[in-house]
Write an enzyme that holds these catalytic residues in place. Structure first.
Site, PDB file in Angstrom:
ATOM      1  N   THR A 200      -2.720   0.460 -11.558  1.00 31.19           N
ATOM      2  CA  THR A 200      -2.688  -0.910 -11.081  1.00 31.19           C
ATOM      3  C   THR A 200      -2.501  -0.873  -9.576  1.00 31.19           C
ATOM      4  O   THR A 200      -1.782  -0.017  -9.065  1.00 31.19           O
ATOM      5  CB  THR A 200      -1.532  -1.708 -11.722  1.00 31.19           C
TER       6      THR A 200
ATOM      7  N   CYS B  80      -7.932  -5.093  -7.565  1.00 32.79           N
ATOM      8  CA  CYS B  80      -7.139  -5.288  -8.780  1.00 32.79           C
ATOM      9  C   CYS B  80      -7.927  -4.595  -9.873  1.00 32.79           C
ATOM     10  O   CYS B  80      -9.155  -4.751  -9.950  1.00 32.79           O
ATOM     11  CB  CYS B  80      -6.959  -6.771  -9.088  1.00 32.79           C
TER      12      CYS B  80
END
Length: 229
Positions: free
Chosen positions: A83, A197
């Protein structure tokens, strides 16, 4: 072959993409029935998301540092945090383990610099776009000029990530919004745009736009394969 440590579940949809990309990379490199050696610890994202939006980053660091120690104990030779946003607590995670951390921003910056990109747009959560832990690393460590969308567009990008992509929901109207925002960044001088992202690649891909896209999930996974082999 080294064992790749993967700290995932943020969200599990993007972690699935990591698992596939890493294994495909190893298969392409080695052929036959080869697959990656991966020690994966997948966290429950719900409490982490709540802590993020409460601003309790120390709380998220405690959870992820514990998970990282478990990945190391499982035999990983190095660690990926699957992430972008949670690289905000990368220093705390690095302090908790004895194996190297392969930082997603560094891997992405290396790909940009290698391709001669100097000015780049950045899409991600509001935390990633607005705080310095990510874009500051790109500019200070790698000399990149980083541009982000305006406030309304940042709000749109953030909302779609948490309310749709992290739930595996793909909407054509959201794709259109992202492509509009990508075009606006290009109009402002961005030579390329970082999909900063790990879920964004589920929504838009290079086939959707003439603006160069750098998908951090694909880049991070590719760097992990190189490091492992």
């Amino acid at each position: 072959m080294k064992t790749i440590g993967l700290l995932g579940g943020m969200s599990w949809e993007s972690t699935e993409g990591y698992y596939r990309a890493i294994n495909e990379g190893v298969k392409n490199a080695l052929g036959g029935l080869h697959s990656a050696r991966i020690a994966l610890y997948s966290v429950d994202f719900e409490p982490i998301e709540k802590l993020q939006h409460e601003g309790d980053w120390d709380g998220t660091a405690t959870i992820l540092a514990d998970a990282a120690r478990r990945v190391q104990a499982a035999g990983a030779d190095f660690l990926l945090i699957g992430t972008n946003t949670m690289h905000k607590v990368a220093p705390q995670i690095e302090q908790a383990i004895d194996i190297p951390l392969l930082h997603i921003a560094d891997a992405t910056a290396e790909a940009l610099v290698q391709d001669g990109i100097k000015t780049v747009g950045l899409l991600g959560t509001a935390f990633t776009m607005e705080q310095d832990f990510y874009k500051g690393r790109l500019s200070e460590n790698h000399g990149l000029n980083v541009q982000i969308p305006d406030e309304d567009d940042r709000r749109t990008v953030h909302r779609i990530i948490y309310e749709e992509l992290c739930l595996g929901t793909i909407k054509p109207e959201s794709k259109a919004e992202y492509l509009r925002i990508i075009d606006r960044l290009a109009d402002r001088g961005a030579e390329a745009v970082i999909l900063g992202c790990t879920e964004i690649g589920m929504l838009v891909s290079q086939e959707d736009t003439g603006v160069r896209l750098f998908d951090t999930t694909a880049i991070h996974a590719r760097k992990a394969v190189e490091y492992a082999l």
